[in-house]
Design a protein around this motif. Structure first.
Motif, mmCIF file in Angstrom:
data_model
loop_
_atom_site.group_PDB
_atom_site.id
_atom_site.type_symbol
_atom_site.label_atom_id
_atom_site.label_comp_id
_atom_site.label_asym_id
_atom_site.label_seq_id
_atom_site.Cartn_x
_atom_site.Cartn_y
_atom_site.Cartn_z
ATOM 1 N N ASP A 279 20.445 1.278 -29.389
ATOM 2 C CA ASP A 279 20.677 0.458 -30.540
ATOM 3 C C ASP A 279 19.542 -0.680 -30.419
ATOM 4 O O ASP A 279 19.625 -1.195 -31.664
ATOM 5 C CB ASP A 279 22.177 0.070 -30.570
ATOM 6 N N HIS B 163 20.590 -9.576 -34.664
ATOM 7 C CA HIS B 163 21.121 -8.258 -35.090
ATOM 8 C C HIS B 163 22.566 -8.217 -35.107
ATOM 9 O O HIS B 163 22.859 -7.401 -36.112
ATOM 10 C CB HIS B 163 21.017 -7.424 -33.693
ATOM 11 N N HIS C 82 24.929 -7.114 -38.707
ATOM 12 C CA HIS C 82 25.787 -6.240 -38.510
ATOM 13 C C HIS C 82 27.146 -6.966 -39.384
ATOM 14 O O HIS C 82 28.028 -6.321 -40.255
ATOM 15 C CB HIS C 82 26.231 -5.729 -37.302
ATOM 16 N N ASP D 52 29.010 -2.335 -30.414
ATOM 17 C CA ASP D 52 27.725 -1.592 -30.317
ATOM 18 C C ASP D 52 27.146 -1.285 -29.104
ATOM 19 O O ASP D 52 27.937 -1.303 -28.123
ATOM 20 C CB ASP D 52 26.751 -2.435 -31.180
ATOM 21 N N PHE E 295 23.462 -1.973 -28.004
ATOM 22 C CA PHE E 295 22.995 -3.248 -27.864
ATOM 23 C C PHE E 295 21.963 -3.720 -29.089
ATOM 24 O O PHE E 295 21.436 -2.799 -29.658
ATOM 25 C CB PHE E 295 22.030 -3.294 -26.661
ATOM 26 N N ASP F 112 23.156 1.106 -37.238
ATOM 27 C CA ASP F 112 21.855 0.220 -37.553
ATOM 28 C C ASP F 112 20.878 -0.011 -38.665
ATOM 29 O O ASP F 112 20.575 -0.816 -39.388
ATOM 30 C CB ASP F 112 20.656 0.409 -36.286
HETATM 31 FE FE LIG Z 1 23.278 -2.210 -33.665
#
Ligand SMILES: [Fe+2]
Length: 616
Positions: free
Chosen positions: A107, A166, A170, A189, A191, A383
């Motif tokens: 991820d 990140h 999200h 998630d 990572f 993602d």
């Molecule tokens: Fe992610």
């Protein structure tokens, strides 16, 4: 004011563009370049977004990417230094001489983007630092890369650039476009930016992060490692294990409770003996192709469960039981985090995102197992959706502009008018008919009721992994043999994997034990016992179904199709599977025609046209 969001240099590269807070376009790169889960830079997706807006990059005011190399930097450095010391102490070099030697994980990366440009033979610490610098430079060079792919001088791009951490991306993707003014938020998630899980409170124009779970601890990693152990090695195979789980019994719960342990305050930790990602590193490629991930599970898995299953080997009850145990443990850990999040906030509305939020079985049990009463799952929870999250973190979190967009569907991709479709059909030398808006859904509904396999290509392509009635193959759910027919003729999927129902929203409670809307097919509910025989093709072995609730408001033409099917059959449900063979979901009429020609689909509906396979 235009804002462009980008997810680049890891799986499901994507772009999104908003104007004055409204979504103009969002799409994954894989749909254009036809490489599943394509990583790298989303050049085609960016071009599409600008085209959809009828604008150029010089008119975009803000551009952001869903990663921040400087985020949690002290933790990354501490971790790299600790590991380097350990490696020097043991003379152990990770993945020496391998094709891609960067240490990275699902991820997102840990400390490099693993794109294969690192020093392949250098000492671990040197390589890690070099990879990190390469990666940081790449993110910094976003402006140059954008200029290059768009064929414009870099100086013509006047936008302000942003690195959005990140998980903030999200979280933003599940809040600022949700119906909630105030909600608990969870990004769960693999990572991203060194973090696996983050929770927060969203209120108005701000997201207040409450806590996080850091590398190397991750629910996504447990799922991916076990998926690999079960002989499903490809990026995105986790859904297969979720589909396998209901065949098994969770007889390995003690083992999985040892593999991932819950702790106070919503935290959890892995027993790192079972994993390789933290110590030895895992080979990965994040270049322009599909992501490839090396083995994450350690030999401890083999000691505990016996030999790993080879890809393609017969599935036994052991694999089914491991899948069942994994799934149940994921749910336990997920609800553990959610219970804490509710306790900490007192809120009952939840915004959900992150790759693990694609676990629709877990999602479907949230209302049954936690105090949350309403759940909004970002349709592109993985993602790709961070591209959209970036736009809204800039729009609301940074610029504090007014909210107003509520994303109920996922129809943000390319669409094609009848003149384009007609030209494609003519070029293909296919005999086609055209119908009025009223006729087209009636004709298709009749074909479905007659047991035909119907390609249904309409309007704007979906964002996220699910086909939601615009790039779908639709068949009769009443016929138990439809699963087999679809697999024989088109999908070639493993026989244990279920197919999903689309249901008219107002009939949900008649067919399912829960009725909270699931407009983007990210919830699995139990089909009511008395209905299971009526819709066997979409009822999984445990009586569940990963439903899409369809409303007239969100998708009028698909709603009409199912209504017409109900008129004919009395059943307000169709089977909906994505329009593809074994490739990314089709994007253009050309892709749809190609898929129609190379499979044994019976009828293809493209806009107001239809093409019928000639009977031999
Ligand atoms: Fe992610």
């Amino acid at each position: 004011m235009y804002i462009l969001g980008i997810n680049a240099y890891h799986g499901d590269a994507a772009a999104a563009l908003i104007k004055d807070g409204r979504i103009v376009a969002a799409a994954e790169e894989e749909r254009f370049n036809r490489v599943k889960h394509c990583a790298g830079f989303p050049a085609e997706a960016v071009r599409y977004c600008l085209r959809a807006a009828g604008t150029g990059i010089e008119h975009v005011a803000h551009i952001g990417i869903s990663r921040d190399p400087s985020a949690h930097l002290h933790k990354k450095i501490l971790f790299a230094a600790t590991r380097a010391a350990r490696q020097i102490g043991t003379s152990r070099q990770p993945a020496e001489g391998s094709k891609q030697a960067a240490v990275a994980t699902i991820d997102s990366d840990v400390e490099g983007n693993g794109n294969g440009n690192g020093n392949k033979n250098g000492p671990g610490l040197f390589r890690q630092v070099k990879d990190r610098l390469n990666n940081a430079a790449k993110v910094r060079d976003l402006k140059e890369e954008l200029a290059r792919v768009l064929g414009v001088p870099a100086k013509s791009i006047g936008a302000q650039f942003h690195n959005i951490e990140h998980h903030r991306a999200h979280l933003a993707s599940s809040f600022y476009v949700s119906p909630f003014q105030r909600a608990a938020l969870l990004s769960i998630d693999g990572f991203g930016d060194f973090i696996s899980t983050m929770w927060a409170v969203g209120e108005g124009n701000s997201i207040n992060v409450l806590d996080q779970v850091e590398f190397p601890h991750s629910t996504g990693i447990v799922y991916t490692a076990t998926t690999q152990f079960l002989g499903f090695p490809h990026y995105g195979d986790e859904g297969k294990v979720m589909g396998l789980a209901p065949y098994g019994k969770p007889r390995y719960m003690d083992e999985f409770r040892e593999i991932i342990r819950t702790e106070a305050n919503g935290q959890f930790r892995l027993n790192l003996d079972y994993f390789r990602h933290h110590a030895e590193g895992v080979d990965m490629t994040w270049d322009q192709g599909s992501p490839v991930i090396g083995r994450i599970f350690s030999d401890e898995f083999v000691k505990t469960f016996g030999p790993a299953r080879e890809k393609g080997a017969t599935l036994t009850s052991r694999e089914e039981d491991i899948a069942a145990s994994l799934q149940q443990r994921l749910e336990e850990v997920g609800f553990h985090v959610l219970d804490h999040l509710h306790d900490a906030t007192g809120l009952t509305d939840l915004g959900l995102s992150g790759g693990v939020a694609y676990n629709s079985v877990m999602n479907g049990k949230i209302l049954l197992n936690t105090p949350f009463r309403r759940v909004y799952v970002q349709p592109a929870a993985g993602d790709s959706g961070t591209a959209l999250g970036v736009c809204y973190e800039i729009n609301n979190g940074i610029l504090k502009r007014q909210r107003g967009e509520i994303m109920l569907g996922a129809y943000t991709g390319p669409e094609f008018g009848d003149s384009v479709i007609r030209a494609e059909l003519q070029q293909s030398n296919l005999a086609f008919e055209s119908f009025s808006d009223e006729e087209i859904t009636k004709r298709a509904a009749q074909d479905i009721a007659d047991g035909l396999v119907v390609g249904w290509f309409q309007g704007r392509m979906e964002f996220g992994p699910r086909a939601l009635g615009n790039r779908s193959i639709v068949v009769d759910p009443r016929r138990a043999d439809m699963k087999q027919i679809l697999n024989d003729r088109i999908k070639k999927r493993e026989p244990f994997r279920p197919f999903a129902p689309s249901i008219l929203e107002e009939h949900t409670a008649e067919y399912f034990e829960q009725s909270h809307p699931a407009p983007t097919m990210l919830m699995v509910y139990q089909v009511r016992e008395e209905r299971r025989d009526q819709i066997p093709a979409v009822t999984h072995v445990d009586g569940s179904g990963r439903l899409q609730t369809v409303s007239r408001e969100v998708n009028p033409r698909y709603y009409q199709l199912i209504s017409d099917f109900k008129e004919l059959t009395g059943v307000p449900v169709v089977l909906n599977t994505s329009f593809n063979e074994n490739e990314p979901v089709v994007c253009t009429p050309r892709h749809a025609i190609d898929c129609f020609l190379k499979t044994r689909m019976d009828v293809l509906y493209l806009g107001n046209f239809s093409v019928r396979r000639k009977t031999e």
